[in-house]
Scaffold this motif. Structure first.
Motif, PDB file in Angstrom:
ATOM      1  N   THR A  88     147.086  48.491  31.461  1.00 45.93           N
ATOM      2  CA  THR A  88     148.478  48.937  31.449  1.00 45.93           C
ATOM      3  C   THR A  88     148.762  49.825  30.252  1.00 45.93           C
ATOM      4  OG1 THR A  88     149.050  46.824  32.492  1.00 45.93           O
ATOM      5  CG2 THR A  88     150.856  48.129  31.587  1.00 45.93           C
ATOM      6  N   SER A  90     146.611  51.776  28.587  1.00 43.68           N
ATOM      7  CA  SER A  90     145.992  53.091  28.774  1.00 43.68           C
ATOM      8  C   SER A  90     146.750  53.920  29.799  1.00 43.68           C
ATOM      9  CB  SER A  90     144.531  52.929  29.194  1.00 43.68           C
ATOM     10  OG  SER A  90     144.445  52.261  30.441  1.00 43.68           O
ATOM     11  N   ASP A  91     147.379  53.260  30.773  1.00 45.40           N
ATOM     12  CA  ASP A  91     148.158  53.997  31.766  1.00 45.40           C
ATOM     13  C   ASP A  91     149.435  54.575  31.155  1.00 45.40           C
ATOM     14  OD1 ASP A  91     148.714  55.031  34.268  1.00 45.40           O
ATOM     15  OD2 ASP A  91     149.843  53.258  34.891  1.00 45.40           O
ATOM     16  N   SER A  92     149.900  53.974  30.055  1.00 50.99           N
ATOM     17  CA  SER A  92     151.105  54.478  29.391  1.00 50.99           C
ATOM     18  C   SER A  92     150.799  55.564  28.363  1.00 50.99           C
ATOM     19  CB  SER A  92     151.845  53.326  28.706  1.00 50.99           C
ATOM     20  OG  SER A  92     151.041  52.728  27.698  1.00 50.99           O
ATOM     21  N   LEU A  93     149.524  55.809  28.093  1.00 53.11           N
ATOM     22  CA  LEU A  93     149.135  56.855  27.144  1.00 53.11           C
ATOM     23  C   LEU A  93     148.971  58.178  27.883  1.00 53.11           C
ATOM     24  CD1 LEU A  93     146.463  54.930  25.027  1.00 53.11           C
ATOM     25  CD2 LEU A  93     148.845  55.357  24.434  1.00 53.11           C
ATOM     26  N   GLU A  94     149.462  59.233  27.288  1.00 48.90           N
ATOM     27  CA  GLU A  94     149.420  60.551  27.908  1.00 48.90           C
ATOM     28  C   GLU A  94     148.867  61.566  26.924  1.00 48.90           C
ATOM     29  OE1 GLU A  94     152.434  63.763  30.102  1.00 48.90           O
ATOM     30  OE2 GLU A  94     153.180  61.888  29.249  1.00 48.90           O
ATOM     31  N   GLU A  96     148.939  65.261  26.288  1.00 55.46           N
ATOM     32  CA  GLU A  96     149.745  66.398  26.722  1.00 55.46           C
ATOM     33  C   GLU A  96     148.927  67.675  26.859  1.00 55.46           C
ATOM     34  OE1 GLU A  96     153.859  68.700  25.371  1.00 55.46           O
ATOM     35  OE2 GLU A  96     153.091  66.962  24.251  1.00 55.46           O
ATOM     36  N   GLU A 101     145.217  64.263  32.075  1.00 49.13           N
ATOM     37  CA  GLU A 101     146.566  63.974  31.580  1.00 49.13           C
ATOM     38  C   GLU A 101     146.734  62.526  31.157  1.00 49.13           C
ATOM     39  OE1 GLU A 101     151.228  64.323  33.065  1.00 49.13           O
ATOM     40  OE2 GLU A 101     149.575  64.793  34.419  1.00 49.13           O
ATOM     41  N   ARG A 102     146.248  61.597  31.976  1.00 50.52           N
ATOM     42  CA  ARG A 102     146.473  60.181  31.693  1.00 50.52           C
ATOM     43  C   ARG A 102     145.187  59.549  31.157  1.00 50.52           C
ATOM     44  NH1 ARG A 102     151.344  59.302  33.498  1.00 50.52           N
ATOM     45  NH2 ARG A 102     151.266  57.120  32.881  1.00 50.52           N
ATOM     46  N   ALA A 103     145.366  58.710  30.136  1.00 50.37           N
ATOM     47  CA  ALA A 103     144.204  58.112  29.474  1.00 50.37           C
ATOM     48  C   ALA A 103     143.543  57.027  30.313  1.00 50.37           C
ATOM     49  CB  ALA A 103     144.617  57.529  28.123  1.00 50.37           C
ATOM     50  N   ILE A 104     144.211  56.575  31.372  1.00 54.82           N
ATOM     51  CA  ILE A 104     143.647  55.478  32.162  1.00 54.82           C
ATOM     52  C   ILE A 104     142.356  55.909  32.864  1.00 54.82           C
ATOM     53  CG2 ILE A 104     144.994  56.027  34.226  1.00 54.82           C
ATOM     54  CD1 ILE A 104     145.150  52.995  34.736  1.00 54.82           C
TER      55      ILE A 104
END
Length: 206
Positions: A88, A90-94, A96, A101-104
């Motif tokens: 969760t 890593s899914d909130s990390l971005e 830019e 785009e997404r760290a997940i």
């Protein structure tokens, strides 16, 4: 955004004694010495050990980051509602300005590869233990390419048990069984370390 107050709130619990279940789960990360019972044949006397002092430092920073970063992002109360906190987080990390785009996506790839690597090592060590336990020879040749029929049967039984484990248990039972394994593994590993220390002292005395 990182909440440093949440991190400090959790860090303030340092003086309090943890539970046995918590110690057993946390100690799992330090049980990497178990594969050395098989992999020690790769260690030679002429190996260079310079620079290894940095590994404990990097490991400590990695453990602190893996523990405190999810708490800093989600808070002390919300973090307990997540089954997989780092997924969760890593899914909130971005990123830019990154290609991804997404760290997940990066986290999931690393997590799956590390999990597969651990599974391969664990199965290999278990198989080598069985080979040594059932072998009539005093010294087992580690470079032997031919495997006896008994080893193939043991591998087949392992595969069947894994499929039964996945089919018969649900997610809640997975976690309960995992907690049970961690608790027992902690005691077994402690006895194993004590036994090895005793054997080492006996050899020095002899």
């Amino acid at each position: 955004m990182m909440d440093w107050d949440a991190i400090m709130a959790v860090a303030n619990h340092l003086p309090f004694a943890p539970t046995y279940k918590g110690v057993a789960a946390a100690s799992f990360v330090f049980f990497g010495f178990t594969p050395l019972s098989v992999m020690n044949r790769l260690l030679t006397a002429d190996m260079k050990w310079r620079g290894l002092w940095i590994l404990p430092i990097l490991g400590m920073f990695t453990l602190l980051a893996s523990f405190f970063i999810p708490i800093g992002y989600h808070g002390t109360e919300a973090i307990e509602n997540y089954v997989y906190p780092w997924t969760t987080t890593s899914d909130s990390l971005e990123m830019e300005y990154g290609l991804i785009e997404r760290a997940i996506f990066i986290f999931s790839s690393l997590y799956l590869n590390l999990s597969m690597l651990y599974a391969i090592v664990a199965w290999h060590v278990a198989l080598e233990w069985f080979k040594g336990g059932f072998s009539k020879k005093r010294h087992v040749n580690p470079d032997q390419t031919e495997r006896p029929l008994l080893i193939k049967i043991i591998c087949g039984v392992f595969v069947i048990l894994v499929f039964m484990y996945v089919k018969l248990l649900n997610e809640q039972q997975f976690f309960e069984f995992g907690a049970f394994v961690h608790e027992w593994n902690f005691g077994i590993e402690a006895v194993l370390v004590a036994l090895l220390i005793y054997i080492g002292w006996g050899r020095k005395a002899a």
